[in-house]
Scaffold this motif. Structure first.
Motif, short mmCIF file in Angstrom:
data_model
loop_
_atom_site.label_atom_id
_atom_site.label_comp_id
_atom_site.label_asym_id
_atom_site.label_seq_id
_atom_site.Cartn_x
_atom_site.Cartn_y
_atom_site.Cartn_z
N GLN A 572 0.25 -1.35 -0.02
CA GLN A 572 -0.15 0.08 -0.05
C GLN A 572 0.92 1.61 0.26
O GLN A 572 1.86 1.07 0.72
N TRP A 573 0.31 2.13 -0.80
CA TRP A 573 1.22 3.47 -0.83
C TRP A 573 0.57 4.34 -0.40
O TRP A 573 -1.57 4.91 -1.14
N PHE A 574 -0.03 5.57 0.11
CA PHE A 574 -1.04 6.38 0.71
C PHE A 574 -0.39 7.86 0.27
O PHE A 574 1.15 8.69 0.59
N SER A 575 -1.09 8.62 0.32
CA SER A 575 -0.33 10.37 0.06
C SER A 575 -1.50 11.03 0.72
O SER A 575 -2.44 10.48 1.04
N SER A 576 -1.48 12.70 1.85
CA SER A 576 -1.78 13.31 1.87
C SER A 576 -1.57 14.35 1.38
O SER A 576 -1.24 15.14 0.52
N ASP A 577 -3.14 15.55 1.76
CA ASP A 577 -3.47 16.94 1.08
C ASP A 577 -4.71 17.11 1.78
O ASP A 577 -5.31 16.47 3.06
N SER A 578 -5.17 18.26 1.71
CA SER A 578 -6.31 18.54 1.91
C SER A 578 -7.86 19.11 0.73
O SER A 578 -7.28 18.71 -0.53
N ILE A 579 -8.94 18.69 1.16
CA ILE A 579 -10.06 18.96 -0.05
C ILE A 579 -9.92 20.22 -0.72
O ILE A 579 -9.88 21.24 -0.12
N ARG A 580 -9.52 20.39 -2.04
CA ARG A 580 -9.28 22.05 -2.41
C ARG A 580 -10.96 22.07 -2.90
O ARG A 580 -10.61 23.82 -3.08
N GLU A 581 -11.37 20.91 -3.16
CA GLU A 581 -13.04 21.82 -4.28
C GLU A 581 -13.97 20.77 -4.14
O GLU A 581 -13.65 19.22 -4.14
N MET A 582 -14.84 21.02 -3.85
CA MET A 582 -16.12 20.11 -3.78
C MET A 582 -17.24 21.01 -4.72
O MET A 582 -17.18 21.78 -4.51
N THR A 583 -17.84 19.77 -5.15
CA THR A 583 -19.13 19.81 -6.24
C THR A 583 -20.28 18.74 -5.15
O THR A 583 -19.90 18.61 -4.08
N ALA A 584 -21.05 19.01 -5.59
CA ALA A 584 -22.06 18.23 -5.13
C ALA A 584 -22.18 16.58 -5.21
O ALA A 584 -22.15 16.21 -3.61
N LEU A 585 -21.08 16.14 -5.83
CA LEU A 585 -21.10 14.14 -5.57
C LEU A 585 -19.48 14.22 -6.35
O LEU A 585 -19.36 12.55 -5.79
N LYS A 586 -18.54 15.05 -6.67
CA LYS A 586 -16.99 15.16 -6.40
C LYS A 586 -16.85 15.93 -4.91
O LYS A 586 -16.89 16.67 -5.30
N GLY A 587 -15.16 15.56 -4.79
CA GLY A 587 -14.36 16.01 -4.34
C GLY A 587 -13.00 16.28 -4.89
O GLY A 587 -12.95 15.73 -5.84
N PHE A 588 -12.51 16.89 -4.88
CA PHE A 588 -11.07 16.86 -5.46
C PHE A 588 -10.02 17.49 -4.25
O PHE A 588 -10.08 18.48 -3.31
N HIS A 589 -8.67 17.15 -4.99
CA HIS A 589 -7.88 17.15 -3.97
C HIS A 589 -6.58 17.19 -4.90
O HIS A 589 -6.25 16.50 -5.86
N GLN A 590 -4.96 16.97 -4.00
CA GLN A 590 -4.10 17.01 -5.09
C GLN A 590 -3.16 16.00 -4.46
O GLN A 590 -1.71 16.16 -4.21
N ALA A 591 -3.79 14.80 -3.72
CA ALA A 591 -2.73 13.95 -3.60
C ALA A 591 -2.06 12.85 -4.14
O ALA A 591 -2.94 12.00 -5.39
N ASP A 592 -1.61 12.21 -4.41
CA ASP A 592 -0.66 11.67 -5.81
C ASP A 592 -1.35 10.57 -5.49
O ASP A 592 -1.06 10.01 -4.34
N THR A 593 -1.94 9.89 -6.19
CA THR A 593 -2.11 8.82 -7.06
C THR A 593 -1.17 8.14 -8.10
O THR A 593 -0.62 8.85 -9.38
N PHE A 594 -2.04 6.90 -8.79
CA PHE A 594 -2.21 6.55 -9.87
C PHE A 594 -3.16 5.12 -10.08
O PHE A 594 -4.01 5.08 -9.27
N GLY A 595 -2.82 4.21 -11.85
CA GLY A 595 -3.46 3.44 -11.42
C GLY A 595 -3.12 2.34 -11.04
O GLY A 595 -2.27 1.79 -10.51
N GLY A 596 -4.36 1.73 -10.17
CA GLY A 596 -4.47 1.13 -9.31
C GLY A 596 -5.02 1.42 -7.85
O GLY A 596 -5.51 0.72 -7.29
#
Length: 649
Positions: A572-596
Motif C-alpha cells: 500500500q501507498w498513501f498520500s496526504s492533502d486537503s480537499i481543494r474543491e467540492m461539487t454536489a457529488l465530487k471532491g477534489f484534492h492533490q494527493a498523488d495517486t496512480f492507476g491501481g
C-alpha cells in the motif's frame, strides 16, 4: 439554419437539376477532401462523397467546422451507410439473419422463412406497423425504410425532417435517398439535436445515442469508423487552425481488436467470457469463422478486408433497435441501486432500501482487532496468485481521457495522478499491515470482458462488504458490462496475504453508472460495493463511512491504496492533502495517486477509520476543478443511507 439550407438546395435544383453538385473540389483550407473520404471508405460511391465535399458552406453554417465535430459527423455517417455504399437500408435479410437480428415478437420462424430474401416484404413486415407507418398491408415499411446519410426510418421521422428542412421528403421519400437532400436532412438532424456539444466533449456514446436512440446500436461500429476518420483524414490537419486533439487515436490499430471483439459479441457470435481464458485466441477465431459462415464469406478465422467490411455493414445492428426487449430502457433515478450477480452476469434494479440518510453509513469496527491471531487461510500468497496480481494492470474510468487514449507505456504516464513532486509513501512492515487502517484496505483483481487482469483498491466496510469505485466493478453506461473472476486480498504486503483472500458473489452500484447514456454522466456516480463469499472483515476490521459536509472544504485527507506503478509492488501507498474543491457529488484534492489506486478510501487525517469518499480519477480535461486536481466520489447524506442498505443486504 434550415431556411438557408433550403434556399441553397432549391437554387441548385433550378440551375442544374437534382443530381448535379455545386462545383469543383476546393482544396484550399478544406476540412475534408474527396481523397480524404476515399481513404476512410475506399468503396464509397463517388456521388455520395462529392456531396459531402460540396457542402462545406452548409457544414460551416451549422458549426460542423472543427476536426472533432467533422470526425464525429463522418463516423456516424459511415456507420449509418456502411461506408457510404448506399443511402437506403439494405433489407435483403437471409433467414438466418432475420432469426438472429430480430426478436421473435417481430419475426417468427414461419415469418422469416416466408419473407427471407425479399427486401420489400421484409421492410413492410418489420417496419410496417412502427414509427408512424400505417400497417403491414401498406408500402410504408418499404417507402420509409432507413434513408439518407443519417438514416431516417419511419413515416413520423420523415414528416418531422420535412418540416425542419423545408422539403417534403414525407410525400416523396425517394428524395431522402438522393445525395443532396439526404445530406441536408442529416445536417438538419445533427443541428436540431445539438450533437456538436457531444462531439466537442468527444463523448462517443452520447453522439451515438443522439443519432440512434438510447440503446445506441452500432456503437462499436461507430468507434471503428471514428478511428478510421481521425487517422486517415483529420488528425494531422493541425496547420488549418482547428482545435487541439491529435492524440485522440494513437494509431490506426488503436483498440481495433477489442472493437471487433465487441462487434462479434454484440452480434451473438462471441462469448466475452471465452476471451478471459487461455484459449482466448481459439474462441476469437471460432467466432470469426461463425460470422464468416453466416455471411457467406471464406472461413479464414481472421478479420480480412471482406470480413471487416461485413462487420461494419449496418445489417449487423439495425434490426436490433426494433427489438422491444433490448430497447425498453426507462428513465431511472441515478442514485438508485443496481445489483450485479456475478455467477449469472445479471444486472437488475433493486427496490429502494428504506434506510434513513443519517449521514453515517457505518461505524468502524475497531480495525485490526485480534491482529496477533492466525488468520483463516494462508499468510503466504499462492505462487500462481502472486504472479496474477503482479501482472494485473491499472484500469481507468472512461470519463477520464487516460482511459480513452490507452497509452500502455507507464514510463510516459507518471502524470496520471501525480501532481508536482511525487509525495507517496509506502505502508511497510508486516505489523503495520495487520492493524487499521492498512488492514482494512484491500487489493481487488478482476477480469474485464476484452482484456487482461486489472487491479483496483477498496476498503472493508463490514465483515463481507468492500466499498470501491464503480469502474472497478462494471465498465459503465448502457453499453457497459460487469467484470468477473474477482479476487479480494485485504492487507496484502508483497507476497504476504495477511488475512487470506476472498471471491466476489455480487455487487451493488449506482444506477447512474450502469444506465448512463453519456460518458460525462459517469463523473458523478462512480461508487459501488462488492459482497464477498467470506466474512474476512471480522479479522481485518472495517472502516466507518460518513457524509462529507458542504462546509468541509480544506479538510485534511489521506488516499491509501495499491498503486500499480511503484516498486515494490503489492504494497500500500498513501498520500496526504486537503480537499481543494467540492461539487454536489465530487471532491477534489492533490494527493498523488496512480492507476491501481482507483477505489481506494479517502479518509480524514483526524479520523483515520472514517471514509468520506472513494478515489476515482486523476486530473484531466480543460475545466476546473477537473484539470488541476485528482477526484473522488463524495459520500453525501443520501449515499450514506444507500451504503448502509448495501451493507445490510
Amino acid at each position: 439554419m434550415t431556411t438557408v439550407l433550403f434556399k441553397r438546395y432549391i437554387a441548385s435544383l433550378l440551375v442544374c437539376g437534382l443530381v448535379c453538385f455545386s462545383g469543383p473540389l476546393r482544396a484550399d483550407n478544406q476540412l475534408v477532401t474527396f481523397d480524404d473520404i476515399k481513404r476512410i471508405a475506399p468503396h464509397a460511391k463517388d456521388g455520395f462523397v462529392q456531396a459531402i465535399v460540396d457542402f462545406q458552406d452548409e457544414f460551416d453554417a451549422n458549426g460542423i467546422n472543427t476536426r472533432l465535430r467533422m470526425a464525429h459527423f463522418l463516423a456516424q455517417v459511415m456507420t449509418e451507410t456502411g461506408g457510404l455504399k448506399r443511402l437506403d437500408e439494405n433489407m435483403n435479410y437471409s433467414f438466418a439473419s432475420l432469426m438472429r437480428v430480430f426478436s421473435r415478437n417481430t419475426v417468427s420462424e414461419a415469418d422469416a422463412r416466408r419473407i427471407a430474401g425479399k427486401p420489400v416484404e421484409v421492410a413492410n413486415w418489420v417496419y410496417g406497423a412502427r414509427l408512424g407507418n400505417r400497417g403491414r398491408n401498406t408500402m410504408d415499411g418499404w417507402n420509409y425504410r432507413g434513408s439518407g446519410y443519417i438514416q431516417l426510418t419511419g413515416r413520423d421521422n420523415f414528416l418531422r425532417r420535412s418540416a425542419e428542412i423545408g422539403l417534403d421528403i414525407a410525400s416523396d421519400p425517394e428524395l431522402a435517398r438522393d445525395a443532396k437532400a439526404g445530406l441536408m436532412a442529416a445536417i438538419a438532424y445533427w443541428t436540431e439535436n445539438n450533437v456538436n456539444a457531444a462531439a466537442d466533449a468527444h463523448d462517443r456514446l452520447r453522439v451515438r445515442v443522439l443519432i440512434n436512440g438510447r440503446a445506441a446500436h452500432g456503437y462499436a461500429q461507430s468507434k471503428v469508423w471514428f478511428n478510421k476518420v481521425w487517422i486517415n483524414a483529420l488528425r494531422d490537419k493541425d496547420l488549418l487552425g482547428f482545435e487541439e486533439g491529435a492524440g485522440l487515436v494513437t494509431s490506426p490499430e488503436a483498440h481495433q481488436a477489442e472493437l471487433f471483439d465487441e462487434i462479434l459479441s454484440d452480434s451473438g457470435f462471441l462469448d466475452p467470457a471465452g476471451l478471459a481464458t487461455e484459449s482466448a485466441q481459439t474462441s476469437r477465431e471460432d467466432a470469426i469463422r461463425a460470422f464468416q459462415r453466416t455471411n457467406g464469406l471464406d472461413e479464414t478465422g481472421v478479420i480480412d478486408a471482406d470480413t471487416e467490411d461485413a462487420m461494419l455493414d449496418p445489417v449487423q445492428w439495425r434490426g436490433y433497435q426494433f427489438d422491444e426487449e433490448r430497447a425498453a430502457m426507462p428513465d431511472v433515478d441515478p442514485e438508485s441501486t443496481v445489483v450485479i450477480t456475478f455467477s449469472s452476469g445479471e444486472v437488475a434494479p433493486q427496490p429502494a432500501t428504506g434506510f434513513e440518510s443519517t449521514g453515517v453509513a457505518q461505524t468502524p469496527s475497531g480495525a485490526g482487532a485480534d491482529a496477533g491471531a492466525t488468520p483463516q487461510g494462508t499468510t503466504t500468497l499462492d505462487d500462481d496468485l502472486a504472479i496474477l496480481l503482479g501482472e494485473a494492470s491499472a484500469i481507468y474510468p472512461d470519463y477520464a481521457p487516460v482511459g480513452d487514449l490507452a497509452v500502455d507505456d507507464t514510463s510516459n504516464t507518471i502524470e496520471y495522478g501525480v501532481i508536482g513532486e511525487d509525495n507517496r509513501l509506502p505502508v511497510v512492515g508486516k505489523m503495520d499491515m495487520r492493524v487499521g487502517p492498512a488492514s482494512s484496505v484491500v487489493q481487488i483483481a478482476f477480469k474485464t470482458a476484452f482484456g487482461p487482469l486489472k487491479s483496483c483498491s477498496g476498503a472493508m466496510v463490514s465483515p463481507d462488504t468492500v466499498l470501491t469505485a464503480a469502474h472497478c466493478i462494471h465498465s459503465g453506461t448502457i453499453k457497459g458490462k460487469p467484470y468477473g473472476d474477482f479476487i479480494v486480498v485485504p492487507g496484502r504486503s508483497g507476497g504476504l496475504a495477511n488475512f487470506g483472500e476472498c471471491k466476489a458473489l455480487s455487487a451493488r452500484v449506482l444506477d447512474g453508472w450502469v444506465n448512463a447514456t453519456s460518458i460525462r454522466e459517469l463523473h458523478d456516480y462512480d461508487l459501488g460495493v462488492i459482497k464477498l463469499d467470506c466474512d474476512i472483515g471480522n479479522r481485518t476490521g472495517w472502516f466507518g463511512v460518513r457524509a462529507l459536509a458542504d462546509g468541509e472544504k480544506g479538510l485534511d485527507i489521506v488516499v491509501q491504496g495499491y498503486a500499480s506503478d511503484l516498486i515494490p509492488k503489492g504494497v500500500q501507498w498513501f498520500s496526504s492533502d486537503s480537499i481543494r474543491e467540492m461539487t454536489a457529488l465530487k471532491g477534489f484534492h492533490q494527493a498523488d495517486t496512480f492507476g491501481g489506486t482507483s477505489g481506494a478510501p479517502v479518509y480524514s487525517q483526524d479520523q483515520d477509520d472514517m471514509i468520506v469518499g472513494i478515489h476515482t480519477n486523476t486530473f484531466f480535461g480543460l475545466e476546473e476543478p477537473w484539470k488541476s486536481n485528482n477526484g473522488f466520489t463524495r459520500i453525501t447524506p443520501l449515499r450514506a443511507g444507500t451504503i448502509l442498505g448495501w451493507i445490510e443486504q
